[in-house]
Design an enzyme around this catalytic site. Structure first.
Site, mmCIF file in Angstrom:
data_model
loop_
_atom_site.group_PDB
_atom_site.id
_atom_site.type_symbol
_atom_site.label_atom_id
_atom_site.label_comp_id
_atom_site.label_asym_id
_atom_site.label_seq_id
_atom_site.Cartn_x
_atom_site.Cartn_y
_atom_site.Cartn_z
ATOM 1 N N MET A 30 0.832 -1.196 0.000
ATOM 2 C CA MET A 30 0.000 0.000 0.000
ATOM 3 C C MET A 30 0.876 1.258 0.000
ATOM 4 S SD MET A 30 -3.552 -0.659 1.959
ATOM 5 C CE MET A 30 -2.976 -0.384 3.622
ATOM 6 N N GLY A 31 2.160 1.100 -0.325
ATOM 7 C CA GLY A 31 3.032 2.258 -0.398
ATOM 8 C C GLY A 31 3.555 2.679 0.961
ATOM 9 N N HIS A 37 9.407 -3.605 3.450
ATOM 10 C CA HIS A 37 8.984 -3.776 2.060
ATOM 11 C C HIS A 37 10.184 -4.014 1.144
ATOM 12 C CE1 HIS A 37 5.645 -1.113 3.652
ATOM 13 N NE2 HIS A 37 4.951 -2.096 3.119
ATOM 14 N N GLN A 61 -10.330 -2.567 2.485
ATOM 15 C CA GLN A 61 -9.840 -3.147 3.733
ATOM 16 C C GLN A 61 -9.792 -2.150 4.879
ATOM 17 O OE1 GLN A 61 -6.025 -4.198 1.717
ATOM 18 N NE2 GLN A 61 -5.067 -3.668 3.672
ATOM 19 N N GLY A 149 5.180 -10.064 4.273
ATOM 20 C CA GLY A 149 5.863 -10.052 5.554
ATOM 21 C C GLY A 149 5.121 -10.874 6.595
ATOM 22 N N GLN A 150 5.870 -11.556 7.455
ATOM 23 C CA GLN A 150 5.261 -12.367 8.507
ATOM 24 C C GLN A 150 4.741 -11.525 9.671
ATOM 25 O OE1 GLN A 150 8.057 -15.424 9.623
ATOM 26 N NE2 GLN A 150 7.772 -16.546 7.711
ATOM 27 N N ASP A 152 2.399 -9.501 9.523
ATOM 28 C CA ASP A 152 0.949 -9.657 9.362
ATOM 29 C C ASP A 152 0.641 -11.154 9.257
ATOM 30 O OD1 ASP A 152 0.100 -6.762 9.066
ATOM 31 O OD2 ASP A 152 1.608 -6.900 7.496
ATOM 32 N N GLN A 155 -2.923 -12.191 8.214
ATOM 33 C CA GLN A 155 -3.117 -11.870 6.795
ATOM 34 C C GLN A 155 -2.440 -12.904 5.912
ATOM 35 O OE1 GLN A 155 -2.629 -7.754 4.931
ATOM 36 N NE2 GLN A 155 -0.658 -8.683 4.414
ATOM 37 N N MET A 186 8.939 -3.101 12.045
ATOM 38 C CA MET A 186 8.781 -1.989 11.118
ATOM 39 C C MET A 186 7.367 -1.972 10.549
ATOM 40 S SD MET A 186 12.346 -1.472 9.106
ATOM 41 C CE MET A 186 13.800 -0.979 10.028
#
Length: 282
Positions: A30-31, A37, A61, A149-150, A152, A155, A186
């Site tokens: 999402m930038g 990232h 979301q 990424g873990q 989340d 997700q 982060m």
């Protein structure tokens, strides 16, 4: 790096690569990119011939009480970071491109069960929005592999389940959480914290580590959760949830389980932070 809002352009470039027998990795975002990232992009480069990224602040979301308009948009900085990390193709669609009929008329994807607990209970409809946009992006980009990424954790499990249930030909890879020197995971949300709040927020990781040690020494799950709740409260957090689940099935952890994940969501001021720690017991 090519940047485009066009679905047709994305498909044409990926098709050209695949016609030469080359593989494609995809990192949806999402930038407002940070080192987490960029780590995904760099890992993607080791796993495929080409790397595609997307930046799309997905309105589906965001909940009613979450300020979609306040989410930071930093496209120029993000583009520079992606170029340096080695991404070759960036998809930056608008909501009108992704949801041309509007969200109320949009077909959606929902993963039952795991979408309704923890973050799903706190943010109703959130994982419907996640599953829908990721499924749509997978269909647009048609990657061989996608990296997430873990941090989340829930997700990631929702996406893996969706891919399995819908027989999507995408390998989903989880990449270890990238942390600041303090241990704080982060996150784009860290930008909302004051310097003092950031220092306090580092207690999340210390609490997770202590909980993991307690589990390994045989303390009961309920006692470990209670201990963690006290520590987070003493550090100035307002608790959303603190839970221990089976790391594979995501069922509520039982005493005999050996593969566990501790998951937390808590507010530091008005900022909601999440983190987790996988624990394997002997």
């Amino acid at each position: 790096m090519i940047t485009t809002q066009s679905i047709a352009d994305i498909r044409a470039q990926v098709k050209a690569w695949k016609q030469k027998g080359e593989t494609v990795a995809f990192v949806p975002t999402m930038g407002n990119l940070h080192l987490g990232h960029i780590t995904l992009i760099k890992e993607a480069k080791t796993r495929a011939d080409h790397v595609v990224a997307s930046i799309f602040v997905n309105p589906m979301q965001f909940g009613q009480n979450e300020d979609l308009d306040a989410y930071p948009r930093t496209l120029a900085d993000d583009q520079a970071a992606l170029v340096e990390a080695g991404a070759e193709l960036l998809f930056t669609p608008t909501p009108e491109i992704i949801y041309p009929k509007g969200m109320d008329a949009q077909t959606f994807v929902e993963v039952p069960g795991i979408s309704d607990v923890l973050c799903g209970a706190s943010r109703p409809g959130h994982f419907r929005g996640v599953a829908t946009i990721v499924c749509k992006l997978f269909n647009i980009v048609q990657p061989d592999i996608a990296l997430f990424g873990q941090k989340d954790f829930q997700q990631l499990l929702v996406i893996r389940t969706m891919v399995e249930d819908l027989s999507l030909p995408v390998e989903v890879v989880g990449v270890e959480t990238i942390r600041e020197d303090s241990g704080l995971a982060m996150s784009s949300r860290n930008g909302y914290l004051s310097a003092e709040q950031k220092a306090q927020a580092a207690q999340i990781k210390r609490t997770l580590d202590k909980m993991a040690c307690s589990l390994k020494t045989g303390e009961s799950i309920d006692a470990v959760i209670a201990q963690g709740q006290v520590e987070l409260a003493n550090a100035g957090f307002k608790n959303d949830y603190l839970a221990i689940r089976h790391a594979i099935s995501f069922a509520i952890a039982a005493a005999e389980d050996k593969e566990l994940v501790i998951l937390v969501a808590a507010y530091m001021g008005s900022t909601r932070l999440i983190d987790n720690l996988v624990v394997k017991l002997a």
